[in-house]
Enzyme design. Sequence first.
Site, mmCIF file in Angstrom:
data_model
loop_
_atom_site.group_PDB
_atom_site.id
_atom_site.type_symbol
_atom_site.label_atom_id
_atom_site.label_comp_id
_atom_site.label_asym_id
_atom_site.label_seq_id
_atom_site.Cartn_x
_atom_site.Cartn_y
_atom_site.Cartn_z
ATOM 1 N N ASP A 222 -16.824 -31.017 12.278
ATOM 2 C CA ASP A 222 -17.339 -31.237 13.601
ATOM 3 C C ASP A 222 -17.207 -30.553 15.626
ATOM 4 O O ASP A 222 -17.680 -30.153 15.702
ATOM 5 C CB ASP A 222 -16.831 -32.474 14.223
ATOM 6 C CG ASP A 222 -15.178 -32.456 14.082
ATOM 7 O OD1 ASP A 222 -14.646 -32.118 13.097
ATOM 8 O OD2 ASP A 222 -14.698 -34.069 14.925
ATOM 9 N N HIS B 186 -10.380 -25.302 14.571
ATOM 10 C CA HIS B 186 -10.340 -25.297 12.724
ATOM 11 C C HIS B 186 -11.270 -25.056 11.976
ATOM 12 O O HIS B 186 -13.118 -25.562 12.319
ATOM 13 C CB HIS B 186 -9.128 -26.235 13.000
ATOM 14 C CG HIS B 186 -10.255 -27.725 13.222
ATOM 15 N ND1 HIS B 186 -10.916 -28.156 14.555
ATOM 16 C CD2 HIS B 186 -9.463 -28.655 12.891
ATOM 17 C CE1 HIS B 186 -10.233 -29.587 14.820
ATOM 18 N NE2 HIS B 186 -10.243 -29.682 13.624
HETATM 19 ZN ZN LIG Z 1 -10.494 -31.843 13.386
#
Ligand SMILES: [Zn+2]
Length: 303
Positions: A55, A51
Site C-alpha cells: 500500500d 517501507h
Molecule cells: Zn506497512
Amino acid sequence: MPTRARNVSSVALRLPQRAEVWLFDCGEGTQHQLQRTPIRISQISRIFITHLHGDHLFGLMGLLATCGLAGQGQEIHLYGPDGLAEYVRVCAQSSPTTLSDTLKIHTVEPGLIHREEDFSVACQPLKHRVPSFGYRVEESDRTGKFDVERAHALGLPPGPLYGRLKNGERVELADGRVVDGRELIGATVAGRSVVYCTDTVYCRGAVALAEGADVLIHEATFAEQDESLAVQSMHSTAKMAARVASEAGARQLFITHFSPRYTPDAHVTPEELLAQARAVFPRTDMARDFMTFEVPRREESPS
Ligand SMILES: [Zn+2]
C-alpha cells in the site's frame, strides 16, 4: 487497501519557487490520483519510500514506467530501505519495462540522506513489521534582507561596500565612520520542516525525527478501542500519533492511513479517530485525498 473514499499512501511535497515535487510513498493508483491534481509527473524529482508493503509501493513501477516513456531525461532519485532496488530491478526485468537511465536508487541508512542548498532530508528507523523509515525535510534558514533604504539614508555608496556589509562585516568608511553590516540585515527567516512517519507503532525514533517540526504527518491506522490490534500489527492509534506530535513539540499534526473498518456508519467513525487525537494534541487534522496545505512560516499562523 484503497476504498471508494480514500486511496492508499502517497504525499507530494511541492517546493517553493521551484517546479519540483518530491513524493513520499507511492501506493497503487498514485499516478491516476496525480492526474487529477495540478502536479505534472514530469515535476517529480525525488521519491522517498518508507517501507516495502504494497500500500506504499505498488504504484511505483507504473509511475516509473511513465517517467521512462516520457523520455525527457528527467532525473529521478528514489530512496528507500534495503530491498527496494532489488524490487525495482526484478519488476523491470520480468515485466519487461524500460526504465529511464536517469533513475538513481539510494538505499537509505539512518541520518542525513540528501543535502542541497535550500533543503536537506534525514531519515530514522520506525517500528513496524518490516524495516520502515520516517523522513524529515528541512528547509534551510535564509539570511535576512539587506536594508538598501537604510544604507542609502546612511549615505553609503552602492558597490563592493554593500557586498561586505551584506556579509555582516564591520566596515570603516573614508570619513572615519564605522558601519556594522549586521545592523543592516533583517531578521533571519527560519526554514520550515515537514516530517512523514508511516508505518509505525508509537516509537521514540518518530519523536526524535519530529522534534520541533512545523508539520508532522503520522499514520493513525486504529482507534483507541482497537489498541491491541495496533500493537499486534505494529501500527499506531490516533492517540499514539498525537502523543508523538505532543512529545516532539510539533506545530501541526495530520493523521492518515486509517483502517477501512472505520466508516461513517461503522461502530467507530473516522471523526472519532480525529477526536481521540485532538484530545491529546489539539492541532490535529485528518488527511483526505487531494487535501493541500501550505506549511506556514514561524511568524505566520497556520491556515
Ligand atoms: Zn506497512
